[in-house]
Write a protein that holds these residues in place. Structure first.
Motif, PDB file in Angstrom:
ATOM      1  N   GLY A 103       0.918  -1.269   0.148  1.00  0.00           N
ATOM      2  CA  GLY A 103       0.101  -0.006  -0.104  1.00  0.00           C
ATOM      3  C   GLY A 103       0.840   1.168  -0.019  1.00  0.00           C
ATOM      4  O   GLY A 103       0.252   2.434   0.267  1.00  0.00           O
ATOM      5  N   ALA A 112      -8.613  -1.748   1.656  1.00  0.00           N
ATOM      6  CA  ALA A 112      -7.770  -2.502   0.582  1.00  0.00           C
ATOM      7  C   ALA A 112      -8.890  -3.551   0.165  1.00  0.00           C
ATOM      8  O   ALA A 112      -9.287  -4.340   1.182  1.00  0.00           O
ATOM      9  CB  ALA A 112      -6.325  -2.949   1.080  1.00  0.00           C
ATOM     10  N   PRO A 168      -2.901  -3.358   6.260  1.00  0.00           N
ATOM     11  CA  PRO A 168      -2.825  -2.323   5.082  1.00  0.00           C
ATOM     12  C   PRO A 168      -3.716  -1.333   4.989  1.00  0.00           C
ATOM     13  O   PRO A 168      -4.575  -1.055   6.045  1.00  0.00           O
ATOM     14  CB  PRO A 168      -3.294  -3.603   3.989  1.00  0.00           C
ATOM     15  CG  PRO A 168      -4.004  -4.510   4.772  1.00  0.00           C
ATOM     16  CD  PRO A 168      -3.412  -4.252   6.185  1.00  0.00           C
ATOM     17  N   PRO A 169      -3.553  -0.374   3.931  1.00  0.00           N
ATOM     18  CA  PRO A 169      -4.333   0.819   4.102  1.00  0.00           C
ATOM     19  C   PRO A 169      -5.780   0.477   4.167  1.00  0.00           C
ATOM     20  O   PRO A 169      -6.262  -0.464   3.627  1.00  0.00           O
ATOM     21  CB  PRO A 169      -4.152   1.344   2.535  1.00  0.00           C
ATOM     22  CG  PRO A 169      -2.635   0.939   2.103  1.00  0.00           C
ATOM     23  CD  PRO A 169      -2.798  -0.283   2.685  1.00  0.00           C
ATOM     24  N   LEU A 178      -6.861   0.504  -2.894  1.00  0.00           N
ATOM     25  CA  LEU A 178      -5.900  -0.635  -3.356  1.00  0.00           C
ATOM     26  C   LEU A 178      -6.589  -1.832  -3.521  1.00  0.00           C
ATOM     27  O   LEU A 178      -7.318  -2.554  -2.999  1.00  0.00           O
ATOM     28  CB  LEU A 178      -4.913  -0.897  -2.238  1.00  0.00           C
ATOM     29  CG  LEU A 178      -3.931  -2.084  -2.178  1.00  0.00           C
ATOM     30  CD1 LEU A 178      -3.005  -1.777  -3.223  1.00  0.00           C
ATOM     31  CD2 LEU A 178      -2.935  -1.938  -0.694  1.00  0.00           C
ATOM     32  N   THR A 198      -0.686   3.646  -2.753  1.00  0.00           N
ATOM     33  CA  THR A 198      -1.981   4.136  -2.315  1.00  0.00           C
ATOM     34  C   THR A 198      -1.797   5.330  -1.366  1.00  0.00           C
ATOM     35  O   THR A 198      -2.652   6.366  -1.265  1.00  0.00           O
ATOM     36  CB  THR A 198      -2.556   2.744  -1.791  1.00  0.00           C
ATOM     37  OG1 THR A 198      -3.174   2.146  -2.657  1.00  0.00           O
ATOM     38  CG2 THR A 198      -4.189   3.332  -1.182  1.00  0.00           C
ATOM     39  N   GLU A 199      -1.189   5.147  -0.102  1.00  0.00           N
ATOM     40  CA  GLU A 199      -1.032   6.022   0.624  1.00  0.00           C
ATOM     41  C   GLU A 199      -0.271   7.361   0.369  1.00  0.00           C
ATOM     42  O   GLU A 199      -0.585   8.448   0.644  1.00  0.00           O
ATOM     43  CB  GLU A 199      -0.003   5.507   1.953  1.00  0.00           C
ATOM     44  CG  GLU A 199      -0.688   4.220   2.750  1.00  0.00           C
ATOM     45  CD  GLU A 199       0.176   3.776   3.799  1.00  0.00           C
ATOM     46  OE1 GLU A 199       1.463   3.784   3.770  1.00  0.00           O
ATOM     47  OE2 GLU A 199      -0.580   2.860   4.677  1.00  0.00           O
TER      48      GLU A 199
END
Length: 226
Positions: free
Chosen positions: A41, A75, A71-72, A56, A44-45
């Motif tokens: 991620g 996701a 994870p973000p 994501l 994405t972040e």
């Protein structure tokens, strides 16, 4: 070269650089970004830090948890061949170093195009097989043959190699990839360049034969046609 030792530093830098590359063509603030195969991620972040609505989609649970943390938020475990995303809903569809792990690149690219709105961007970067890093962890010995390189890696490290040619790593090349995308009627090529070169990045990618070795990592930025 220090990816294994310093993954946070490596991928944070790569994410910033990739987001900068996207924003040369389209500011992402307020835009919808679909990150396909984004691993833990980082990308994405970074897009979220820049004000994007970034999502994501990653098929491998091990990659999602690679940082040892969650994870973000939001996701989704999903296959890049069939994304659970509405047609034309993304302003930017983003794929970093995924294509070389895909057995059917045509279908994968078609899915990236499908979820991108008309006028939106598709970002695809991949490590081509004849690049010095084409063999990934067992490079550059892949020039002597994939099986030989893989066996050498396992003898030297005492651990199984992460990648196996034809299973989760594929020998994709720049020339055929460029011909495939240029033949499509649903995208136009905005940029085709070496991802990491600080100079002559587009020139290097124009020279047949030479580009297969010197480009290192091909970056394609495509625009979705109406």
């Amino acid at each position: 070269m220090r990816e294994r030792q310093e993954p946070e530093r490596c991928y944070a830098l790569l994410a910033r650089d990739a987001a900068d590359q996207v924003e040369r063509h389209l500011p992402v603030n307020g835009k919808v970004v679909v990150d396909v195969g984004g691993g833990a991620g980082y990308f994405t972040e970074e897009f979220r830090r820049r004000g994007a609505q970034a999502f994501l989609f990653e098929p491998d649970l091990r990659e999602l948890g690679a940082r040892g943390a969650k994870p973000p938020e939001g996701a989704v475990v999903a296959d890049g061949y069939l994304l659970p995303v509405a047609t034309g809903s993304a302003d930017v569809t983003f794929s970093s170093n995924v294509l070389e792990h895909v057995a059917d690149p045509q279908t994968f690219l078609s899915e990236l195009v499908r979820v991108t709105r008309p006028g939106g961007l598709i970002y695809v970067a991949f490590t081509n097989w004849l690049s010095p890093w084409g063999g990934h962890e067992w490079a550059p010995w892949h020039y002597l043959g994939a099986e030989r390189a893989r066996a050498r890696y396992e003898r030297r490290t005492g651990t199984p190699a992460k990648h196996t040619l034809g299973v989760n790593l594929y020998a994709h090349h720049i020339g055929p990839t460029l011909r495939q995308v240029r033949a499509r009627e649903d995208v136009t090529v905005v940029s085709a360049r070496s991802r990491y070169w600080p100079f002559l990045a587009e020139s290097v990618a124009k020279v047949p034969g030479v580009r297969e070795f010197t480009t290192w990592n091909l970056l394609l930025i495509l625009r979705r046609c109406p």
